[in-house]
Scaffold this active site. Structure first.
Site, PDB file in Angstrom:
ATOM      1  N   ASP A  83      44.925   0.586 -11.219  1.00 31.02           N
ATOM      2  CA  ASP A  83      46.012  -0.269 -11.707  1.00 31.02           C
ATOM      3  C   ASP A  83      45.543  -1.399 -12.599  1.00 31.02           C
ATOM      4  OD1 ASP A  83      44.755  -1.750  -9.603  1.00 31.02           O
ATOM      5  OD2 ASP A  83      46.546  -3.011  -9.495  1.00 31.02           O
ATOM      6  N   ASP A 111      41.118   3.438  -6.637  1.00 33.18           N
ATOM      7  CA  ASP A 111      40.803   2.009  -6.635  1.00 33.18           C
ATOM      8  C   ASP A 111      41.380   1.393  -5.357  1.00 33.18           C
ATOM      9  OD1 ASP A 111      40.146  -0.612  -7.637  1.00 33.18           O
ATOM     10  OD2 ASP A 111      42.281  -0.847  -8.034  1.00 33.18           O
TER      11      ASP A 111
END
Length: 787
Positions: free
Chosen positions: A680, A483
């Site tokens: 996250d 990400d």
């Protein structure tokens, strides 16, 4: 259905076959899941408490021939020494599920022994309260006390003393001479106490195993040494032969006891990381007492949510909490990996285990016990160390049939040598050697000891593995999905650049005016601009207006005049060519640009960007050199994603993805090899679930951490590299141990069958096999992150 889970310490296990036996017995019970670890001598039980009680499961374990190690607690009971006060207390204790209890009137304490999970602290406090006492648990006395010297080493030392006189004779035998052999009566006098007294635990364990319909290592040891001892008695008393085997039975027992002692010591060292984590939490804390109107020292266990506690310089934080008064500097390296201390003031959060380096803080407890971040880390490490790696199933399957197979081989060896024209005296030593050389212990310890050390090493470096399967699978990663926001970048914007296009206005003035406008806004960019401006003077503001997707407008009083200013996205403002070039340059670098304008006139601009996490380029280079292809998966716009990718040297970019789109891309990448995903946020949870291994940044969302197999406490991209490298190092150690264990048996058993292995040498080799695999596992403690 209500599920109950508990880790139970097991006593009496001597090899992996014991653990497999307990697990099979418990797993046959409907509604019960059991995972037994020989390496750390625990059983993890998960069951429906509507169908079963913990007591009934304990009865199953004890019926199988093993024991439950009790918890031992020492409670302080003020007033216990007063005359006539022990009667009611003893009555209350007799009603509790205690195995043993002892009152000590001299120091007003009571020592309690009970099986894990059968007695809750609240129940005990209530019972003591009915007897008229207010008791408190003495910190550090919540487990069984360490065994004394005799219990640990005394029997071994005595066994060595009884075996040493045989040593000259054994050396002479190896040299082809009978000189130095003790008289038969002296051999018998030395061997008998060793066989019948010091060796009694082997017989007891073997009898329990046989009675339960199983066979373990102690069955082999008991049979082998009994055969040598009994045959020696027959040769001495029945035939008067001087060629006896008392030295073989004695040496085998002593070597096996020595091997167990060394193995136990090495296994305790594998838990060093967990012990180090537990020691971070202080035993005492200063709690405010309304009654005494003062700070009183109390055991940390007594702190409750909402209690106020005091931190002075050098104090370790006992529980998680919020600062209510004071200012201070805390060392949070153990949680964040940040070497620089962190300033704390009212409203800030403090975490258990961190240390106050300067200042004075009054805090309010927000989480205690296992609910603290440190408690959750300790629990996670415990669960991972007790979990089973997929590769361990192979070793468990072999260990399950290993002992019965060896018994069969020993009988065939005896019959084969006898049938081939040899005497019984020639047939017994090879059979004894087969019984003694073959041991499933090394095979059973090969995997779990390495897992324990690997998980512990990860915890030391801020890498928390949820279970052993994740540790094993991570080593096979060939595609790594990352990400962008919060993983490749810090996850919060900072000021990247500033410029003024108006004569007489400095870039610093553009920033200050922009911060004045943004102080009323609630956007992440507004917070970044205000942080960049710092403590700059705030100007009077009126007529504030925030337009979603555009910016903010307001009137600002500058030098006594009200000026109508607006801070807008660059796309909302018509810019001169030179200014547009500057904005385009920042945007190419991945920055978001906002323009400060007065009416239609642009005054200046600010560029804000999400900074890269340190070590990103080095980490990605390491991944590529190790044959792992990194991919960026982000929901951000392509231009920003590509700008970040250019800075990192990352080629594979997938931008504009929804959470489901990330999961679908992970599925596509699986065709190219095992995939690990690092994320996250909540939007990363589906992808973390779909990936073969999910890694979550600890500073991210709870949802992401819940779906991940690995949690990165420090949030650095280099920690991803460390996790993969540690996983590979762990896998290598497991394969080495399995190779050692299998080769040891594959070479030793044929030599014993052919009569080429002395039973004493076989006993020494068997003892050292377990020590060798545990010692090899401990070498993993030398591992260090590559970056």
């Amino acid at each position: 259905m209500s599920h109950y889970s508990i880790d139970v310490p097991i006593s009496g296990m001597t090899c992996a076959a014991c653990a497999s036996r307990i697990e099979r017995v418990l797993s046959r019970i409907p509604g019960v899941e059991a995972e037994v670890s020989f390496a750390n001598e625990t059983a993890r039980l998960q069951f429906d408490d509507q169908q079963h009680t913990l007591t009934s499961l304990y009865e199953k374990i004890t019926h199988t021939g093993y024991g439950i190690r009790p918890n031992v607690q020492v409670w302080s009971v003020p007033g216990l020494a007063s005359a006539g006060q022990t009667g009611p207390l003893q009555q209350q204790l007799q009603r509790l599920p205690l195995q043993h209890w002892q009152l000590n009137l001299a120091d007003e304490t009571v020592q309690l022994s009970f099986l894990p999970g059968l007695l809750q602290e609240a129940t005990l406090v209530a019972a003591l309260g009915k007897a008229g006492f207010v008791a408190s648990l003495v910190e550090g006395q919540t487990e069984a006390p360490a065994p004394g010297f005799w219990q640990q080493h005394g029997r071994l030392l005595l066994a060595i003393l009884l075996t040493l006189p045989f040593l000259p004779g054994m050396v002479s035998m190896l040299l082809g001479s009978m000189h130095g052999m003790l008289p038969p009566v002296w051999q018998w006098l030395l061997a008998t106490p060793l066989q019948c007294w010091l060796g009694a635990p082997f017989y007891r364990s073997a009898w329990r195993a046989v009675r339960a319909g199983a066979a373990n290592m102690d069955v082999l040891v008991a049979l082998g040494t009994s055969a040598a001892y009994g045959y020696s008695l027959w040769l001495w008393l029945g035939e008067g032969s001087p060629h006896l085997y008392f030295e073989a039975s004695s040496a085998i027992l002593t070597l096996v006891m020595l091997g167990k002692a060394l193995e136990g010591r090495a296994r305790r060292q594998t838990q060093a990381a967990l012990m180090a984590l537990a020691q971070l939490r202080p035993q005492q804390a200063l709690r405010w007492s309304d009654d005494a109107q003062d700070w009183l020292s109390v055991p940390t266990r007594q702190l409750q949510t909402g209690d106020r506690f005091l931190l002075r310089v050098g104090d370790a934080v006992p529980v998680d909490g919020q600062v209510r008064e004071g200012e201070g500097i805390l060392d949070e390296a153990m949680l964040t990996g940040e070497s620089l201390p962190v300033g704390k003031q009212a409203g800030a959060t403090v975490f258990a285990g961190t240390v106050l380096q300067a200042g004075r803080l009054v805090c309010e407890a927000s989480a205690v016990g296992e609910a603290t971040q440190l408690g959750q880390i300790i629990r996670l490490v415990q669960e991972a160390q007790s979990s089973r790696a997929p590769i361990q199933r192979f070793a468990d399957q072999v260990a399950a049939w290993f002992v019965p197979a060896v018994l069969g081989l020993a009988i065939l060896t005896l019959l084969g040598w006898w049938a081939c024209g040899g005497s019984l005296s020639q047939a017994i030593p090879p059979a004894i050697a087969v019984l003694v050389i073959a041991c499933p212990c090394a095979l059973g310890l090969a995997t779990p000891t390495v897992i324990m050390v690997g998980v512990g090493q990860g915890a030391r470096h801020g890498i928390l593995f949820r279970h052993a399967a994740g540790l094993e699978r991570l080593a096979r990663t060939r595609q790594l999905a990352l990400d962008k926001t919060g993983t490749l970048t810090e996850g919060h914007p900072v000021l990247h650049g500033r410029v003024s296009w108006q004569a007489g206005l400095s870039a610093e003035t553009i920033l200050r005016w922009s911060a004045c406008l943004e102080r009323e806004a609630n956007h992440p960019l507004a917070a970044a601009i205000c942080r960049a401006a710092g403590a700059a003077e705030s100007l009077p503001l009126r007529a504030f207006q925030q337009v979603v997707g555009e910016g903010v407008r307001a009137e600002l009083e500058v030098e006594g005049q009200w000026r109508t200013l607006q801070l807008l996205a660059a796309a909302r403002v018509t810019l001169p060519e030179a200014a547009a070039g500057q904005v385009a340059s920042w945007q190419e670098e991945g920055a978001t640009v906002v323009v400060l304008a007065e009416g239609e006139t642009p005054l200046g601009a600010l560029a804000l960007a999400d900074p890269l996490r340190p070590g990103g380029r080095e980490a990605l280079h390491w991944l590529r050199t190790e044959g792992i292809t990194p991919h960026m998966l982000t929901g951000d716009q392509p231009r920003t994603a590509e700008a970040v990718a250019r800075q990192l040297g990352l080629e594979a970019v997938n931008a504009g993805l929804s959470p489901q789109g990330k999961a679908e891309r992970i599925q596509q990448l699986k065709a190219m090899g095992p995939v690990a995903m690092v994320g996250d946020g909540i939007n990363d949870a589906p992808a973390l679930t779909v990936a073969d291994v999910g890694l979550a940044v600890a500073s991210g969302s709870d949802v992401a951490r819940a779906q991940a197999d690995v949690t990165l406490l420090h949030g650095r991209l280099t920690d991803v590299v460390a996790a993969i490298d540690l996983s590979r190092a762990t896998g290598r150690k497991i394969r080495q141990n399995l190779f050692f264990a299998l080769c040891y048996n594959a070479l030793g058993i044929p030599l014993a069958i052919l009569g080429q292995l002395n039973p004493v040498i076989a006993g020494a080799a068997m003892a050292l096999s377990s020590v060798s695999v545990v010692s090899n596992a401990l070498l993993l403690k030398r591992w260090r992150p590559p970056l």
